[in-house]
Design an enzyme around this catalytic site. Structure first.
Site, PDB file in Angstrom:
ATOM      1  N   LYS A 112      16.561  16.376  14.630  1.00 41.69           N
ATOM      2  CA  LYS A 112      17.097  15.097  14.153  1.00 41.69           C
ATOM      3  C   LYS A 112      18.557  15.006  14.575  1.00 41.69           C
ATOM      4  O   LYS A 112      19.233  16.025  14.686  1.00 41.69           O
ATOM      5  CB  LYS A 112      17.016  15.020  12.621  1.00 41.69           C
ATOM      6  CG  LYS A 112      17.057  13.606  12.083  1.00 41.69           C
ATOM      7  CD  LYS A 112      15.683  12.982  12.116  1.00 41.69           C
ATOM      8  CE  LYS A 112      15.692  11.563  11.587  1.00 41.69           C
ATOM      9  NZ  LYS A 112      14.320  11.069  11.377  1.00 41.69           N
ATOM     10  N   GLY A 224       9.305  -3.561   0.440  1.00 43.01           N
ATOM     11  CA  GLY A 224       9.955  -3.455   1.750  1.00 43.01           C
ATOM     12  C   GLY A 224       9.135  -4.229   2.762  1.00 43.01           C
ATOM     13  O   GLY A 224       7.920  -4.015   2.869  1.00 43.01           O
ATOM     14  N   GLY A 226      10.094  -4.543   6.151  1.00 42.16           N
ATOM     15  CA  GLY A 226      10.733  -4.270   7.439  1.00 42.16           C
ATOM     16  C   GLY A 226       9.694  -3.816   8.434  1.00 42.16           C
ATOM     17  O   GLY A 226       8.521  -4.214   8.375  1.00 42.16           O
ATOM     18  N   ASN A 227      10.128  -2.942   9.314  1.00 43.52           N
ATOM     19  CA  ASN A 227       9.261  -2.458  10.378  1.00 43.52           C
ATOM     20  C   ASN A 227       7.989  -1.800   9.838  1.00 43.52           C
ATOM     21  O   ASN A 227       6.897  -2.002  10.364  1.00 43.52           O
ATOM     22  CB  ASN A 227      10.094  -1.465  11.201  1.00 43.52           C
ATOM     23  CG  ASN A 227       9.384  -1.021  12.440  1.00 43.52           C
ATOM     24  OD1 ASN A 227       8.595  -1.755  13.005  1.00 43.52           O
ATOM     25  ND2 ASN A 227       9.649   0.187  12.861  1.00 43.52           N
ATOM     26  N   VAL A 228       8.122  -1.050   8.750  1.00 40.93           N
ATOM     27  CA  VAL A 228       6.970  -0.337   8.207  1.00 40.93           C
ATOM     28  C   VAL A 228       6.141  -1.242   7.284  1.00 40.93           C
ATOM     29  O   VAL A 228       4.927  -1.419   7.458  1.00 40.93           O
ATOM     30  CB  VAL A 228       7.422   0.941   7.442  1.00 40.93           C
ATOM     31  CG1 VAL A 228       6.222   1.669   6.860  1.00 40.93           C
ATOM     32  CG2 VAL A 228       8.201   1.864   8.378  1.00 40.93           C
ATOM     33  N   GLY A 229       6.803  -1.827   6.287  1.00 47.94           N
ATOM     34  CA  GLY A 229       6.087  -2.582   5.252  1.00 47.94           C
ATOM     35  C   GLY A 229       5.305  -3.768   5.780  1.00 47.94           C
ATOM     36  O   GLY A 229       4.163  -4.013   5.387  1.00 47.94           O
TER      37      GLY A 229
HETATM   38  P1  NAD Z   1      13.664  -1.602   7.954  1.00 44.69           P
HETATM   39  O1  NAD Z   1      15.148  -1.578   7.882  1.00 44.69           O
HETATM   40  O2  NAD Z   1      12.980  -2.261   9.086  1.00 44.69           O
HETATM   41  O3  NAD Z   1      13.061  -2.277   6.619  1.00 44.69           O
HETATM   42  C1  NAD Z   1      13.419  -1.900   5.332  1.00 44.69           C
HETATM   43  C2  NAD Z   1      12.952  -2.969   4.372  1.00 44.69           C
HETATM   44  O4  NAD Z   1      13.261  -2.561   3.040  1.00 44.69           O
HETATM   45  C3  NAD Z   1      13.616  -4.316   4.566  1.00 44.69           C
HETATM   46  O5  NAD Z   1      12.678  -5.339   4.327  1.00 44.69           O
HETATM   47  C4  NAD Z   1      14.691  -4.331   3.469  1.00 44.69           C
HETATM   48  O6  NAD Z   1      15.040  -5.646   3.066  1.00 44.69           O
HETATM   49  C5  NAD Z   1      13.968  -3.599   2.382  1.00 44.69           C
HETATM   50  N1  NAD Z   1      14.873  -3.018   1.390  1.00 44.69           N
HETATM   51  C6  NAD Z   1      16.070  -2.416   1.577  1.00 44.69           C
HETATM   52  N2  NAD Z   1      16.583  -2.035   0.396  1.00 44.69           N
HETATM   53  C7  NAD Z   1      15.679  -2.393  -0.545  1.00 44.69           C
HETATM   54  C8  NAD Z   1      15.632  -2.255  -1.935  1.00 44.69           C
HETATM   55  N3  NAD Z   1      16.637  -1.711  -2.611  1.00 44.69           N
HETATM   56  N4  NAD Z   1      14.529  -2.722  -2.578  1.00 44.69           N
HETATM   57  C9  NAD Z   1      13.516  -3.291  -1.904  1.00 44.69           C
HETATM   58  N5  NAD Z   1      13.508  -3.456  -0.575  1.00 44.69           N
HETATM   59  C10 NAD Z   1      14.583  -3.011   0.086  1.00 44.69           C
HETATM   60  O7  NAD Z   1      13.217  -0.070   7.822  1.00 44.69           O
HETATM   61  P2  NAD Z   1      11.816   0.570   8.214  1.00 44.69           P
HETATM   62  O8  NAD Z   1      11.897   1.070   9.609  1.00 44.69           O
HETATM   63  O9  NAD Z   1      10.734  -0.340   7.801  1.00 44.69           O
HETATM   64  O10 NAD Z   1      11.835   1.876   7.285  1.00 44.69           O
HETATM   65  C11 NAD Z   1      11.475   1.809   5.903  1.00 44.69           C
HETATM   66  C12 NAD Z   1      11.275   3.217   5.406  1.00 44.69           C
HETATM   67  O11 NAD Z   1      10.274   3.857   6.190  1.00 44.69           O
HETATM   68  C13 NAD Z   1      12.489   4.140   5.472  1.00 44.69           C
HETATM   69  O12 NAD Z   1      12.417   5.047   4.389  1.00 44.69           O
HETATM   70  C14 NAD Z   1      12.270   4.902   6.769  1.00 44.69           C
HETATM   71  O13 NAD Z   1      12.942   6.165   6.774  1.00 44.69           O
HETATM   72  C15 NAD Z   1      10.778   5.077   6.718  1.00 44.69           C
HETATM   73  N6  NAD Z   1      10.162   5.370   8.018  1.00 44.69           N
HETATM   74  C16 NAD Z   1      10.271   4.501   9.064  1.00 44.69           C
HETATM   75  C17 NAD Z   1       9.656   4.783  10.265  1.00 44.69           C
HETATM   76  C18 NAD Z   1       9.692   3.822  11.419  1.00 44.69           C
HETATM   77  O14 NAD Z   1       9.044   4.096  12.444  1.00 44.69           O
HETATM   78  N7  NAD Z   1      10.383   2.701  11.307  1.00 44.69           N
HETATM   79  C19 NAD Z   1       8.951   5.988  10.428  1.00 44.69           C
HETATM   80  C20 NAD Z   1       8.840   6.861   9.338  1.00 44.69           C
HETATM   81  C21 NAD Z   1       9.461   6.521   8.143  1.00 44.69           C
END
Ligand code: NAD
Length: 423
Positions: A112, A224, A226-229
């Site tokens: 990392k 959430g 974002g990318n994952v949700g």
């Molecule tokens: P992102 O920034 O695209 O999305 C995050 C989402 O969470 C956004 O919709 C944001 O508005 C929301 N959010 C932020 N703070 C919040 C809160 N206090 N309450 C509710 N919602 C809130 O990030 P992502 O890439 O979707 O990552 C989300 C999680 O998944 C993180 O923990 C990340 O480490 C994990 N993750 C991501 C990936 C990946 O490929 N993107 C892989 C493994 C793990």
């Protein structure tokens, strides 16, 4: 033993990672010596990145790359740009990548990286210069067979394009395999962006088959968007579940008849907030977690399910999209309530697994179609889910499912280290 702590030892994230390691070591009967070997990274590099800013002043940024363990293959893990990055956090995240990659059954160790910076305060020229200098500074310890970075918080395919270009200039050829999640025009896969969320949906689908008779008509809440949700929600809805609630940092929406996820995505893209979706009631993030749904997907940030709210959680399955959304105390409370928690290192491994698919095809000089890549991910995630679930039920059902995932992951690394004569 010295009393002076190392630069990463007092970091709370690192301490949590070591605690998990020790708990798993106790179940596996690993010696203190093996724990001592595993708790330190094989290498931790700090680099200085001085940048001449647009205003003519020089600012020094600090970056790190932690290479935790390479028993199973080259180090693999993202690089994050965040003002709170510390060496301890980077080491802890690299350790978690060792376990995640081991559990996924892909031929990678764990690594990392991070730069202590708020990238939103940089111009695009400053960001590019910082990214290139960081990668040049770590270039001697990365490479397609050595260490393969990828995006993490606030880094993206463009960052990977700069890394790829910088490294290729240094080595004198196009080193496609040095980073993953590249833009499609540089050997990346179109489906990489959806793959973590898709994998979370696959894990929820398999858990639903085992625990609640399948997905059809089952209710889902996703924290959430974002990318994952968003992609977890999209695929769960496509596969027959009823997504009744989603949220982002500005709040959540709820409709017991189900949300139109395509429409929510449109609203989120246009207005940056899901609460502007019309056909639903507004709820808080706290309320979303406690909804009476079949499946809960925390996919935003860490530590949202704690000993305070765990007693009120009604979902039958929790599939962790985010890293570390559930505290250890909450894990135990939920387990005692009979709730299945599909742990982060299993549920959100879709991204790194797709990275492996991208990397291996880059190295063969060929590309997969979108459909082939997703089918491949489906079979890997499904197989891994059942391996962990069955082992959990057979041998470790007194603990939360997370324990079984850690046992399988750490055991594989330890076996590889033994075979190689490292321990
Ligand atoms: P992102 O920034 O695209 O999305 C995050 C989402 O969470 C956004 O919709 C944001 O508005 C929301 N959010 C932020 N703070 C919040 C809160 N206090 N309450 C509710 N919602 C809130 O990030 P992502 O890439 O979707 O990552 C989300 C999680 O998944 C993180 O923990 C990340 O480490 C994990 N993750 C991501 C990936 C990946 O490929 N993107 C892989 C493994 C793990």
């Amino acid at each position: 033993m010295s009393e002076t702590p190392l630069i990463y030892e007092n970091d709370p994230t690192y301490k949590m990672a070591v605690k998990q390691l020790k708990e798993t070591a106790a179940i596996l009967g690993l010696s203190d010596e093996v724990v001592e070997v595993l708790r330190h990274p094989e290498r931790l590099l700090q680099v200085k990145i001085p940048i001449r800013m647009d205003n003519g002043k020089i600012v020094v940024f600090l970056g790190w790359r932690s290479q935790h363990n390479s028993a199973l293959g080259p180090y693999k893990g993202g690089v994050r740009y965040h003002p709170n990055v510390t060496p301890g956090e980077v080491v802890a995240l690299s350790m978690w990548m060792t376990w995640k990659n081991s559990l996924a059954g892909i031929p990678y160790g764990g690594g990392k990286g991070g730069i202590r910076v708020d990238p939103h305060k940089l111009s695009s020229r400053e960001l590019e210069e910082m990214s290139r200098k960081y990668f040049a500074a770590i270039s001697r310890i990365v490479g397609p067979d050595v260490d393969i970075p990828a995006p993490d918080v606030y880094t993206n395919p463009q960052t990977m394009a700069w890394y790829f270009d910088e490294y290729s200039k240094i080595v004198g050829y196009n080193a496609w395999g040095v980073v993953t999640a590249k833009p499609v025009d540089l050997g990346g896969l179109q489906v990489r962006v959806i793959s973590t969320g898709y994998g979370v949906a696959l894990a929820a689908r398999e858990a639903a088959k085992k625990w609640i008779g399948g997905l059809e008509g089952k209710t889902v809440a996703v924290q959430g968007f974002g990318n994952v949700g968003r992609y977890a929600a999209k695929y769960l809805a496509e596969w027959g579940a009823k997504v009744v609630a989603v949220s982002d940092s500005k709040g959540g929406i709820y409709n017991p008849d189900g949300l139109d996820i395509e429409e929510v995505m449109k609203v989120k893209n246009e207005t940056r907030a899901v609460i502007n979706y019309k056909n639903a009631k507004r709820i808080s993030n706290k309320e979303l977690l406690e909804l009476d749904v079949d499946i809960l997907v925390p996919a935003a940030i860490e530590n949202v399910i704690t000993k305070e709210n765990a007693p009120r959680i009604k979902a039958k399955i929790i599939t962790e999209g985010a890293n570390g959304p559930t505290t250890p105390e909450a894990d135990r409370i939920l387990h005692e309530k009979g709730i299945v928690i599909v742990p982060d290192i299993l549920a959100n491994a879709g991204g790194v697994t797709m990275s492996w698919i991208e990397w291996s095809h880059n190295r063969m000089g060929c590309f997969l179609t979108e459909e082939e890549a997703l089918n491949r991910l489906d079979s890997i995630m499904t197989r891994n889910f059942h391996r962990v679930f069955d082992e959990w039920q057979r041998k470790y059902s007194e603990y939360p499912m997370r324990a079984a995932a850690y046992v399988i992951a750490i055991d594989r690394v330890v076996r590889a280290m033994k075979l190689r004569g490292w321990i």
